[in-house]
Write a protein that holds these residues in place. Structure first.
Motif, PDB file in Angstrom:
ATOM      1  N   PHE A 276       0.851  -1.189   0.000  1.00 49.38           N
ATOM      2  CA  PHE A 276       0.000   0.000   0.000  1.00 49.38           C
ATOM      3  C   PHE A 276       0.890   1.242   0.000  1.00 49.38           C
ATOM      4  O   PHE A 276       0.586   2.243  -0.629  1.00 49.38           O
ATOM      5  CB  PHE A 276      -0.910  -0.003   1.235  1.00 49.38           C
ATOM      6  N   ALA A 277       1.987   1.153   0.760  1.00 50.22           N
ATOM      7  CA  ALA A 277       2.955   2.257   0.812  1.00 50.22           C
ATOM      8  C   ALA A 277       4.338   1.675   1.039  1.00 50.22           C
ATOM      9  O   ALA A 277       4.484   0.581   1.577  1.00 50.22           O
ATOM     10  CB  ALA A 277       2.604   3.228   1.935  1.00 50.22           C
ATOM     11  N   ALA A 278       5.356   2.424   0.594  1.00 50.45           N
ATOM     12  CA  ALA A 278       6.745   2.012   0.825  1.00 50.45           C
ATOM     13  C   ALA A 278       7.448   3.129   1.595  1.00 50.45           C
ATOM     14  O   ALA A 278       7.332   4.295   1.229  1.00 50.45           O
ATOM     15  CB  ALA A 278       7.462   1.771  -0.501  1.00 50.45           C
ATOM     16  N   ILE A 279       8.144   2.762   2.665  1.00 53.05           N
ATOM     17  CA  ILE A 279       8.907   3.766   3.412  1.00 53.05           C
ATOM     18  C   ILE A 279      10.322   3.246   3.664  1.00 53.05           C
ATOM     19  O   ILE A 279      10.576   2.039   3.569  1.00 53.05           O
ATOM     20  CB  ILE A 279       8.224   4.169   4.747  1.00 53.05           C
ATOM     21  N   THR A 280      11.209   4.146   3.977  1.00 52.17           N
ATOM     22  CA  THR A 280      12.611   3.755   4.137  1.00 52.17           C
ATOM     23  C   THR A 280      12.835   3.098   5.504  1.00 52.17           C
ATOM     24  O   THR A 280      12.045   3.264   6.435  1.00 52.17           O
ATOM     25  CB  THR A 280      13.540   4.968   4.022  1.00 52.17           C
ATOM     26  N   GLU A 281      13.983   2.425   5.607  1.00 50.97           N
ATOM     27  CA  GLU A 281      14.338   1.759   6.869  1.00 50.97           C
ATOM     28  C   GLU A 281      14.621   2.759   7.985  1.00 50.97           C
ATOM     29  O   GLU A 281      14.578   2.392   9.157  1.00 50.97           O
ATOM     30  CB  GLU A 281      15.584   0.878   6.670  1.00 50.97           C
ATOM     31  N   ILE A 282      14.930   3.977   7.636  1.00 48.85           N
ATOM     32  CA  ILE A 282      15.172   4.992   8.672  1.00 48.85           C
ATOM     33  C   ILE A 282      13.885   5.212   9.478  1.00 48.85           C
ATOM     34  O   ILE A 282      13.882   5.230  10.707  1.00 48.85           O
ATOM     35  CB  ILE A 282      15.618   6.338   8.034  1.00 48.85           C
ATOM     36  N   THR A 283      12.782   5.339   8.756  1.00 49.46           N
ATOM     37  CA  THR A 283      11.494   5.582   9.423  1.00 49.46           C
ATOM     38  C   THR A 283      11.026   4.326  10.162  1.00 49.46           C
ATOM     39  O   THR A 283      10.564   4.407  11.308  1.00 49.46           O
ATOM     40  CB  THR A 283      10.440   6.018   8.382  1.00 49.46           C
ATOM     41  N   THR A 284      11.151   3.162   9.512  1.00 50.22           N
ATOM     42  CA  THR A 284      10.681   1.942  10.176  1.00 50.22           C
ATOM     43  C   THR A 284      11.525   1.626  11.414  1.00 50.22           C
ATOM     44  O   THR A 284      10.984   1.198  12.442  1.00 50.22           O
ATOM     45  CB  THR A 284      10.708   0.729   9.220  1.00 50.22           C
ATOM     46  N   ALA A 285      12.819   1.865  11.330  1.00 43.85           N
ATOM     47  CA  ALA A 285      13.676   1.603  12.495  1.00 43.85           C
ATOM     48  C   ALA A 285      13.280   2.519  13.647  1.00 43.85           C
ATOM     49  O   ALA A 285      13.222   2.086  14.813  1.00 43.85           O
ATOM     50  CB  ALA A 285      15.142   1.816  12.131  1.00 43.85           C
ATOM     51  N   SER A 286      12.973   3.772  13.331  1.00 45.63           N
ATOM     52  CA  SER A 286      12.585   4.732  14.377  1.00 45.63           C
ATOM     53  C   SER A 286      11.298   4.275  15.057  1.00 45.63           C
ATOM     54  O   SER A 286      11.199   4.279  16.289  1.00 45.63           O
ATOM     55  CB  SER A 286      12.386   6.121  13.766  1.00 45.63           C
TER      56      SER A 286
END
Lengths: 237, 313
Positions: free
Chosen positions: A59-69
């Protein structure tokens, strides 16, 4: 149900969440990521992340920086700094200032560096932590370049150090490289598959003055963060 | 045909035009170059050096900015001089000494053959006013940063022809801009030719380009006023003054985050820690080396920075 799908350079991970609780998780080699998506599964509840985030149903793709946070704060809302040691790069995120640095220019301080060492010894990379724990001292490895560190490692073997002592020394060199990227902080959380290597965790604890936290499943934190992001999107309608 | 004077960093273009010559900022050709210099520290200087040595730049003489701003240019400029190019070395003062800068401008004027066309001062001053208006247009979200940057970065030499350049300025399209965050780009300009477009694709609206703003901010109508104005060229002087200038602009332009571009092997890279200490904004530092389209590594950083500014509390 909210799904976080992290397809990284080495492994693919999925986390299913319901009411902010993890109800399912799985890890497979990256090229088998398709096994993490059920046949006919609706991709409207999937948030993807990792190197291949824009190559998988989502549905959406986000970077590992945001997911790690997001994932690290799920484990400890007060964590200050995250060190995400991946297969091909290392990311250090300072949550106090919303800043980050990524080392993706040299292999030292990444999982690839350890794979190089394990390959030389012809041992599984998963055994490095156990071998590290058997050493009572470490061989000095000064080089932070992965290729030259291997040359230095061979010299230390020639000089009489055991495989265990050389691996201990490699982990120390690895930790020193990581430490150069980490700002002073009270709490530092280590995440990523490489952190399952207890030798790395011990070495990082040796070189950093911070309290070091390792969540229960460090390799799943980015998939967890992706699922939490999906939850957030769900809540906002 | 007017003689073309290559310049390696900011040299008052109004003075060069007033001396009857036309400046060519040799850096402006670097981002589109495919050269991979064998001997290099910074790719900016190494590429213009090789372009000149290979006969790929049509210039009659070269003014090397060797004091203040770019130190690598001092050596690469001498390599060009040893190869037969008529070369002059221009030094900015570190301490804003206007008398010193005036003496440098006098020497430069002699090298350029003396002032012949004083009306060029006012003509270029008018164009810089237009440039500042264009800069405000993007600050007010009425122009794309990529379009504005292309125009403003050319104020170092006015595209070698002020008449043609004025038409370029007039043709920058006015349009409403949608974005997620307002960004300041500090440091030397990115060597990537598509940096602003790439930033835009991730919702980052660059409302401040530090170096091009210096091109607009400084000027003058004679040697005295040029010396007073250009002695404040922030890249050549104390970083304390530069930080204060940047802070004012960040506030005035309502910036959400700062991108500090650094060039591999450039001494300005060492300033990163100072900016991180004195600028109270989220800062992303990126580093480039050779001029190539934006890499996947750069895109990941820009995308993550955009998310961080938008998603994180």
């Amino acid at each position: 149900m909210n799904i976080g799908l992290d397809v990284g350079s080495t492994t693919a991970k999925v986390v299913h969440m319901e009411d902010s609780e993890v109800i399912f998780s799985k890890v497979v080699p990256s090229h088998r990521w398709i096994e993490l998506i059920n046949d006919g599964q609706d991709d409207r509840n999937i948030v993807s992340t990792g190197y291949f985030r824009k190559r998988v149903p989502r549905f959406a793709a986000i970077t590992e920086i945001t997911t790690a946070s997001l994932g690290a704060r799920y484990h400890d809302p007060d964590v200050q700094v995250i060190v995400d040691i991946g297969g091909q790069d290392t990311k250090v995120i300072d949550l106090r200032s919303n800043t980050f640095v990524i080392n993706d220019k040299c292999s030292a301080g990444t999982g690839a560096f350890l794979e190089l060492a394990a390959h030389y010894f012809d041992i599984p990379v998963g055994s490095l932590g156990e071998l590290h724990s058997r050493a009572t001292k470490g061989a000095q490895i000064n080089n932070t370049c992965g290729v030259f560190a291997i040359s230095e490692m061979i010299s230390q073997l020639v000089g009489g150090f055991s495989m265990e002592e050389v691996i201990y020394g490699l982990h120390q060199a690895f930790a020193m490289r990581i430490a150069q990227m980490v700002p002073p902080a009270n709490t530092v959380m280590l995440i990523g598959g490489t952190v399952q290597n207890t030798g790395i965790v011990d070495s990082v604890k040796n070189v950093l003055d911070s309290k070091i936290e390792v969540p229960g499943a460090p390799q799943l934190v980015n998939a967890l963060g992706a699922a939490l992001y999906m939850e957030r999107l769900d809540d906002s309608g | 045909m007017k003689e073309t004077v290559g310049i390696t960093a900011l040299v008052p273009p109004e003075l060069i035009y007033a001396c009857g010559k036309r400046p060519m900022d040799v850096n402006n050709l670097v981002p589109e170059s495919s050269l991979s210099p064998g001997s290099k520290l910074c790719a900016w200087t190494a590429i213009w050096r090789d372009m000149i040595l290979n006969g790929g730049l049509d210039i009659d003489s070269l003014v090397v900015v060797a004091g203040g701003d770019c130190h690598n240019a001092l050596v690469d400029g001498q390599k060009v001089e040893l190869n037969g190019m008529s070369t002059h070395y221009f030094f900015y003062p570190f301490d804003r000494d206007t008398d010193y800068l005036r003496s440098q401008l006098e020497k430069l004027t002699r090298f350029l053959g003396g002032i012949k066309d004083e009306k060029m001062f006012s003509l270029i001053s008018d164009l810089k006013s237009k440039g500042r208006a264009l800069d405000e247009l993007r600050v007010n979200d009425r122009a794309r940063a990529s379009d504005v940057f292309s125009a403003l970065i050319s104020f170092s030499d006015l595209c070698r022809n002020p008449d043609v350049f004025e038409k370029t300025l007039n043709n920058v399209p006015e349009t409403d801009v949608e974005y997620s965050s307002r960004i300041a780009l500090i440091g030397v300009p990115p060597i990537y030719p598509d940096f602003h477009e790439t930033a835009e694709s991730f919702g980052l609206h660059v409302v401040y380009d530090e170096l091009p703003y210096e091109f607009l901010r400084l000027g003058g109508s004679d040697l005295d006023s040029l010396a007073r104005s250009y002695s404040e060229y922030s890249f050549a002087g104390s970083i304390k003054n530069r930080v204060e200038l940047i802070k004012d602009e960040l506030q005035r332009r309502r910036v959400d985050g700062v991108i500090h571009y650094t060039q591999f092997a450039c001494h300005h890279t060492l300033e990163d820690e100072i900016f991180r200490e004195y600028l109270d904004y989220p800062i992303l530092t990126v580093q480039g080396d050779l001029p190539r389209p934006s890499s996947e590594q750069l895109k990941l950083r820009l995308e993550a920075f955009s998310e961080m500014l938008e998603v994180m509390p």
